[in-house]
Write an enzyme that holds these catalytic residues in place. Structure first.
Site, PDB file in Angstrom:
ATOM      1  N   THR A 171       0.909  -1.216   0.000  1.00 47.83           N
ATOM      2  CA  THR A 171      -0.159   0.259  -0.570  1.00 47.83           C
ATOM      3  C   THR A 171       1.032   1.442   0.110  1.00 47.83           C
ATOM      4  O   THR A 171       1.914   0.892   0.313  1.00 47.83           O
ATOM      5  CB  THR A 171      -0.952  -0.110   1.177  1.00 47.83           C
ATOM      6  OG1 THR A 171       0.117   0.498   2.415  1.00 47.83           O
ATOM      7  CG2 THR A 171      -1.825  -1.218   1.458  1.00 47.83           C
ATOM      8  N   ARG A 172       0.125   2.342   0.456  1.00 48.00           N
ATOM      9  CA  ARG A 172       0.668   3.897   0.019  1.00 48.00           C
ATOM     10  C   ARG A 172       1.415   4.313   1.708  1.00 48.00           C
ATOM     11  O   ARG A 172       2.015   5.093   1.802  1.00 48.00           O
ATOM     12  CB  ARG A 172       0.360   5.016  -0.197  1.00 48.00           C
ATOM     13  CG  ARG A 172       0.055   4.946  -2.058  1.00 48.00           C
ATOM     14  CD  ARG A 172      -0.177   5.865  -3.321  1.00 48.00           C
ATOM     15  NE  ARG A 172      -1.164   6.610  -1.966  1.00 48.00           N
ATOM     16  CZ  ARG A 172      -2.712   6.265  -2.268  1.00 48.00           C
ATOM     17  NH1 ARG A 172      -3.454   4.973  -2.363  1.00 48.00           N
ATOM     18  NH2 ARG A 172      -4.208   6.598  -1.682  1.00 48.00           N
ATOM     19  N   LYS A 173       0.409   3.243   2.924  1.00 49.89           N
ATOM     20  CA  LYS A 173       0.883   3.573   3.943  1.00 49.89           C
ATOM     21  C   LYS A 173       2.062   3.333   4.153  1.00 49.89           C
ATOM     22  O   LYS A 173       2.550   2.512   4.790  1.00 49.89           O
ATOM     23  CB  LYS A 173      -0.567   2.912   4.495  1.00 49.89           C
ATOM     24  CG  LYS A 173      -2.119   3.813   3.956  1.00 49.89           C
ATOM     25  CD  LYS A 173      -2.647   3.119   4.879  1.00 49.89           C
ATOM     26  CE  LYS A 173      -3.934   3.015   4.277  1.00 49.89           C
ATOM     27  NZ  LYS A 173      -4.784   3.941   2.871  1.00 49.89           N
ATOM     28  N   THR A 174       3.307   4.493   4.365  1.00 53.82           N
ATOM     29  CA  THR A 174       4.421   3.588   4.991  1.00 53.82           C
ATOM     30  C   THR A 174       4.660   5.189   5.853  1.00 53.82           C
ATOM     31  O   THR A 174       4.102   6.075   6.362  1.00 53.82           O
ATOM     32  CB  THR A 174       5.078   4.022   3.192  1.00 53.82           C
ATOM     33  OG1 THR A 174       5.030   5.364   3.161  1.00 53.82           O
ATOM     34  CG2 THR A 174       4.976   2.704   2.925  1.00 53.82           C
TER      35      THR A 174
END
Length: 102
Positions: A37-40
């Site tokens: 995902t983009r959740k970093t």
């Protein structure tokens, strides 16, 4: 001080790659793909996405600006999926199709 930061970063990325590999192995025989995902962590996106790729996942687009998502309301406003896709292809220089079976 720098050594501790480097060691912590390396351990974190190694953990991400290892856990990703474990998940990828569990679904290896299934008709599925593991996608990140983009959740970093702020400032570490590219490194963390690289770690998931090393572990066996496919990278989801990095940001909201490098992909197009066509939703039901877009299809309706354009007059159909074909027209929605045609309009997008006229305005962006590069596209790739991501499928989501869910």
């Amino acid at each position: 001080m720098g050594e501790r930061v480097a060691l912590n970063l390396t351990m974190s990325l190694s953990g991400i790659a290892t856990l990703t590999h474990e998940y990828a192995e569990k679904i290896a025989d299934l008709p599925a793909q593991l996608v990140d995902t983009r959740k970093t962590t702020p400032g570490l996106r590219l490194l963390q996405k690289y770690a998931t790729q090393v572990g066996g996942a496919i990278n989801h687009p990095i940001g909201l600006d490098d992909g197009v998502m066509i939703k039901d309301n877009h299809i309706q406003a354009a007059g159909g999926i074909g027209e929605a896709i045609a309009r997008i292809r006229k305005t962006i220089p590069f596209y790739r199709i991501l499928t989501n079976p869910i």
